[in-house]
Design a protein around this motif. Structure first.
Motif, PDB file in Angstrom:
ATOM      1  N   ILE C  44      -8.046   8.166  16.989  1.00 43.06           N
ATOM      2  CA  ILE C  44      -8.858   7.343  17.886  1.00 43.06           C
ATOM      3  C   ILE C  44      -7.969   6.304  18.576  1.00 43.06           C
ATOM      4  O   ILE C  44      -7.997   6.162  19.805  1.00 43.06           O
ATOM      5  CB  ILE C  44     -10.007   6.638  17.125  1.00 43.06           C
ATOM      6  N   ALA C  45      -7.156   5.606  17.775  1.00 45.33           N
ATOM      7  CA  ALA C  45      -6.294   4.571  18.346  1.00 45.33           C
ATOM      8  C   ALA C  45      -5.287   5.190  19.312  1.00 45.33           C
ATOM      9  O   ALA C  45      -5.046   4.684  20.412  1.00 45.33           O
ATOM     10  CB  ALA C  45      -5.579   3.818  17.223  1.00 45.33           C
ATOM     11  N   ASP C  46      -4.745   6.318  18.890  1.00 46.56           N
ATOM     12  CA  ASP C  46      -3.710   6.995  19.655  1.00 46.56           C
ATOM     13  C   ASP C  46      -4.239   7.504  20.995  1.00 46.56           C
ATOM     14  O   ASP C  46      -3.655   7.292  22.061  1.00 46.56           O
ATOM     15  CB  ASP C  46      -3.223   8.173  18.800  1.00 46.56           C
ATOM     16  N   VAL C  47      -5.375   8.172  20.925  1.00 43.24           N
ATOM     17  CA  VAL C  47      -5.966   8.755  22.143  1.00 43.24           C
ATOM     18  C   VAL C  47      -6.312   7.637  23.120  1.00 43.24           C
ATOM     19  O   VAL C  47      -6.029   7.725  24.316  1.00 43.24           O
ATOM     20  CB  VAL C  47      -7.211   9.596  21.781  1.00 43.24           C
ATOM     21  N   ARG C  48      -6.909   6.579  22.589  1.00 48.93           N
ATOM     22  CA  ARG C  48      -7.258   5.472  23.480  1.00 48.93           C
ATOM     23  C   ARG C  48      -6.007   4.820  24.060  1.00 48.93           C
ATOM     24  O   ARG C  48      -5.933   4.512  25.262  1.00 48.93           O
ATOM     25  CB  ARG C  48      -8.096   4.435  22.722  1.00 48.93           C
ATOM     26  N   ALA C  49      -4.970   4.630  23.195  1.00 48.52           N
ATOM     27  CA  ALA C  49      -3.755   3.952  23.650  1.00 48.52           C
ATOM     28  C   ALA C  49      -3.027   4.770  24.701  1.00 48.52           C
ATOM     29  O   ALA C  49      -2.444   4.226  25.646  1.00 48.52           O
ATOM     30  CB  ALA C  49      -2.832   3.677  22.467  1.00 48.52           C
ATOM     31  N   SER C  50      -3.090   6.103  24.553  1.00 49.40           N
ATOM     32  CA  SER C  50      -2.362   6.932  25.506  1.00 49.40           C
ATOM     33  C   SER C  50      -3.260   7.418  26.635  1.00 49.40           C
ATOM     34  O   SER C  50      -2.869   8.235  27.447  1.00 49.40           O
ATOM     35  CB  SER C  50      -1.712   8.114  24.787  1.00 49.40           C
ATOM     36  N   SER C  51      -4.508   6.905  26.689  1.00 49.96           N
ATOM     37  CA  SER C  51      -5.378   7.324  27.786  1.00 49.96           C
ATOM     38  C   SER C  51      -5.050   6.483  29.008  1.00 49.96           C
ATOM     39  O   SER C  51      -4.759   5.295  28.918  1.00 49.96           O
ATOM     40  CB  SER C  51      -6.846   7.175  27.407  1.00 49.96           C
ATOM     41  N   VAL C  52      -5.043   7.136  30.110  1.00 49.38           N
ATOM     42  CA  VAL C  52      -4.693   6.488  31.364  1.00 49.38           C
ATOM     43  C   VAL C  52      -5.861   6.704  32.319  1.00 49.38           C
ATOM     44  O   VAL C  52      -6.474   7.772  32.320  1.00 49.38           O
ATOM     45  CB  VAL C  52      -3.421   7.130  31.951  1.00 49.38           C
ATOM     46  N   GLU C  53      -6.218   5.690  33.084  1.00 43.87           N
ATOM     47  CA  GLU C  53      -7.228   5.872  34.124  1.00 43.87           C
ATOM     48  C   GLU C  53      -6.467   6.264  35.375  1.00 43.87           C
ATOM     49  O   GLU C  53      -5.629   5.498  35.863  1.00 43.87           O
ATOM     50  CB  GLU C  53      -8.006   4.564  34.330  1.00 43.87           C
ATOM     51  N   HIS C  58      -9.732   8.015  39.122  1.00 42.96           N
ATOM     52  CA  HIS C  58     -10.286   7.112  38.123  1.00 42.96           C
ATOM     53  C   HIS C  58     -10.897   7.789  36.912  1.00 42.96           C
ATOM     54  O   HIS C  58     -11.635   7.183  36.151  1.00 42.96           O
ATOM     55  CB  HIS C  58     -11.281   6.127  38.756  1.00 42.96           C
ATOM     56  N   ARG C  59     -10.573   9.066  36.698  1.00 45.36           N
ATOM     57  CA  ARG C  59     -11.015   9.653  35.440  1.00 45.36           C
ATOM     58  C   ARG C  59      -9.967   9.323  34.374  1.00 45.36           C
ATOM     59  O   ARG C  59      -8.814   9.028  34.679  1.00 45.36           O
ATOM     60  CB  ARG C  59     -11.254  11.155  35.565  1.00 45.36           C
ATOM     61  N   PHE C  60     -10.397   9.377  33.126  1.00 48.58           N
ATOM     62  CA  PHE C  60      -9.498   9.100  32.034  1.00 48.58           C
ATOM     63  C   PHE C  60      -8.792  10.375  31.609  1.00 48.58           C
ATOM     64  O   PHE C  60      -9.420  11.428  31.519  1.00 48.58           O
ATOM     65  CB  PHE C  60     -10.258   8.509  30.844  1.00 48.58           C
ATOM     66  N   PHE C  61      -7.496  10.271  31.366  1.00 42.96           N
ATOM     67  CA  PHE C  61      -6.781  11.421  30.804  1.00 42.96           C
ATOM     68  C   PHE C  61      -5.752  10.879  29.818  1.00 42.96           C
ATOM     69  O   PHE C  61      -5.463   9.680  29.799  1.00 42.96           O
ATOM     70  CB  PHE C  61      -6.132  12.279  31.898  1.00 42.96           C
ATOM     71  N   VAL C  62      -5.246  11.784  28.988  1.00 44.91           N
ATOM     72  CA  VAL C  62      -4.316  11.361  27.955  1.00 44.91           C
ATOM     73  C   VAL C  62      -2.905  11.733  28.377  1.00 44.91           C
ATOM     74  O   VAL C  62      -2.659  12.866  28.781  1.00 44.91           O
ATOM     75  CB  VAL C  62      -4.678  12.039  26.617  1.00 44.91           C
ATOM     76  N   SER C  63      -2.019  10.770  28.325  1.00 47.74           N
ATOM     77  CA  SER C  63      -0.634  11.060  28.676  1.00 47.74           C
ATOM     78  C   SER C  63       0.306  10.309  27.745  1.00 47.74           C
ATOM     79  O   SER C  63       0.106   9.130  27.467  1.00 47.74           O
ATOM     80  CB  SER C  63      -0.370  10.638  30.130  1.00 47.74           C
ATOM     81  N   LYS C  64       1.293  11.015  27.251  1.00 50.62           N
ATOM     82  CA  LYS C  64       2.276  10.364  26.387  1.00 50.62           C
ATOM     83  C   LYS C  64       3.236   9.529  27.231  1.00 50.62           C
ATOM     84  O   LYS C  64       3.865   8.597  26.752  1.00 50.62           O
ATOM     85  CB  LYS C  64       3.086  11.424  25.610  1.00 50.62           C
ATOM     86  N   ASN C  65       3.342   9.916  28.497  1.00 53.96           N
ATOM     87  CA  ASN C  65       4.281   9.260  29.393  1.00 53.96           C
ATOM     88  C   ASN C  65       3.592   8.124  30.141  1.00 53.96           C
ATOM     89  O   ASN C  65       2.777   8.352  31.034  1.00 53.96           O
ATOM     90  CB  ASN C  65       4.819  10.299  30.390  1.00 53.96           C
TER      91      ASN C  65
END
Lengths: 202, 202, 202, 202
Positions: C44-53, C58-65
């Motif tokens: 949960i923390a990870d997905v939220r932290a790596s989520s980018v708007e 303006h949709r949310f997506f997950v990116s490690k970069n």
């Protein structure tokens, strides 16, 4: 009102039928052959004409023989004459009979009494019940009240209970057991049913 | 698998949640503030870390004091120590407790045993039940089996009954009463429930 | 409030979850292993932290970069840059994308505007929409409004329409076709949909 | 079979009625007064006897005047004589007419053709449709196919389309628009409907 609308209206009074389905019934009949219509109307008239209200249990049954006044259950000597189950409607009788769990006799009240109703005699067959219980030499030893566990059903049970107790003080009077129905999941059972199930544990 | 899909997968294992709703949970969390996410994850970790399995009834409860090993019900001397109700899950315990109809103690089996399952010990806490019933000087005088009236529930009841009878021959062992639930309409009640209601009439 | 009740409360705010199921979630988590709890909270923390708007749709997506600011759709040059579909929420975007019927770009409003709401800017991304439409050299030739055909959706569509028309007079602006859905039975279709289906016949 | 069971059987063929409700209908009728039964059976016979199948649109209507062969819609010169909507059943006609959105004429097919059915002429009024379209000096300029968007409905539409095209090559032939129904939420709309709604955007 034209006859088509009136027929719709009559169908809309059938149990469980709303205006939309009533209209579909009419269209369904409009498309039937004259022979099918004749069979249907004759059967309705015939079944009603040959239906008899049993003089003992007051349920309706169909008999070609107009001389017969008591139904096949009331005249079946192999059934337990000492047990009399009181139900509200013919459909309740059907449900109990289908279970195969009961071998006594029945009495059909013909309805239920809503709470606060002032004239229960107009709703249910209290006078007929008096006659039935007053039969000379009656072998009835137990009266079983089988009514819905809804507010109306419980109000009706109370009224019938008082009547029976004043007519036959000391008569054994029972009600159906309360508790978990088959397939019940405790997590979703209401508190009232849990309380009853706990009181009636065995 | 990326972390987003893995989180969806974990949510899809939550009780009653399918893949579609699991995905909505993830989107819901993506839109929350960092502070909200922090509160949620800390609470989950915190609640789990401070949850204790009661050593007597085996239900989970939350305690800040790690020294406490028995729950508030098991240590409540005002409750009836002579009654022990056996339920399958914490949610069943909640349902009974909410009814306010029971003032004794509980034992949580932790699950049910499917029919034909060969190793009931792996499904339910039979060994822990033995310990509980074997407590020296136990005042338990009645065990109440409160299980779902489903095939799995009845199978589990049978297994527990045998265990109790071999451990404590002569112990009073009851099951919740079967019959009409509150609000039942006789016309729609299944035959099995009518049979039970008739047997349990009173 | 203790942490257990607070966690229940947080779960009760998850989409589609009521207090009862929220409580079941808590019990479910109480029974999980510490390792499972660790995985869940870290994800949960990870997905939220790596989520980018995404800065464009303006949709949310997950990116490690962390350097990436536009999503995989907005940066996909094979998609039709001339079409921009405006939807209310990420879940609407998912639904359209799953259909495979659309190959253009998106813009996520982030919500809808209830009727009579005075401050639509606080509900939906009108300013961000202005920026998106104002991009220099934008190839957008058609804006497709894909909103629910509910009162809120239609109110939102009207607000967005006015904004687009004032920002980009003459821009082609379309809405999704109204009519019979797949599997519709005429007999049960509402009058409004029949009217739309008739107007949009082809 | 006795007449009571036979009547139950007939009611069980009414649209949307199962055996249980059919039985309730019979009990309902057993409790009605002879006058009510007389009204019902006479109305059924009467409505059927005075029902006429319109020679142009083939819907059933009730007329006291046996000389009348066309219904009130087919003879209403204020309706648009250039539009002919083809529907499967009288109930579909009712649904469209209730919407108030259509002011042309109708043709009732009398049913639908299941996929792979070899003899569509036995299922729907293809010959009658040929006669209707072949009327000398017919002002029909557009035929609107209004069929369910179900597999059977679409199969029927294809069969009717081929027939119309061979009878009246060049005739304008339309189908109801496909897309979002009123109240649709994009998140729950199926992919096929999204595709149609997108194609029919405007």
């Amino acid at each position: 009102m034209d006859s088509l609308r009136r027929l719709e209206e009559l169908f809309a009074h059938f149990p469980g039928i709303g205006p939309r389905q009533a209209r579909r019934f009419v269209y369904y009949l409009l498309g039937k052959s004259p022979a099918s219509i004749k069979e249907l109307t004759e059967l309705i008239a015939d079944v009603r004409a040959s239906s008899v209200e049993c003089t003992r249990c007051h349920r309706f049954f169909v008999s070609k023989n107009k001389g017969i006044s008591a139904c096949s259950i009331c005249t079946d000597q192999s059934r337990d004459q000492a047990s009399l189950m009181i139900v509200a409607r013919d459909s309740d009788f059907e449900s109990v009979e289908k279970s195969g769990a009961y071998r006594g006799l029945y009495f059909i009240l013909g309805g239920t009494v809503p709470i606060l109703d002032k004239e229960p005699e107009r709703r249910i067959r209290l006078m007929e019940l008096s006659s039935r219980l007053g039969e000379a030499g009656s072998p009835v030893a137990e009266i079983i009240l089988s009514l819905n566990t809804t507010p109306d059903g419980e109000n009706t049970a109370e009224i019938v209970r008082e009547r029976v107790q004043s007519l036959k003080p000391g008569m054994k009077l029972t009600v159906l057991g309360r508790g978990l129905s088959t397939g019940a999941e405790l997590e979703y059972v209401d508190s009232d049913t849990i309380r009853n199930a706990l009181e009636n544990r065995h």
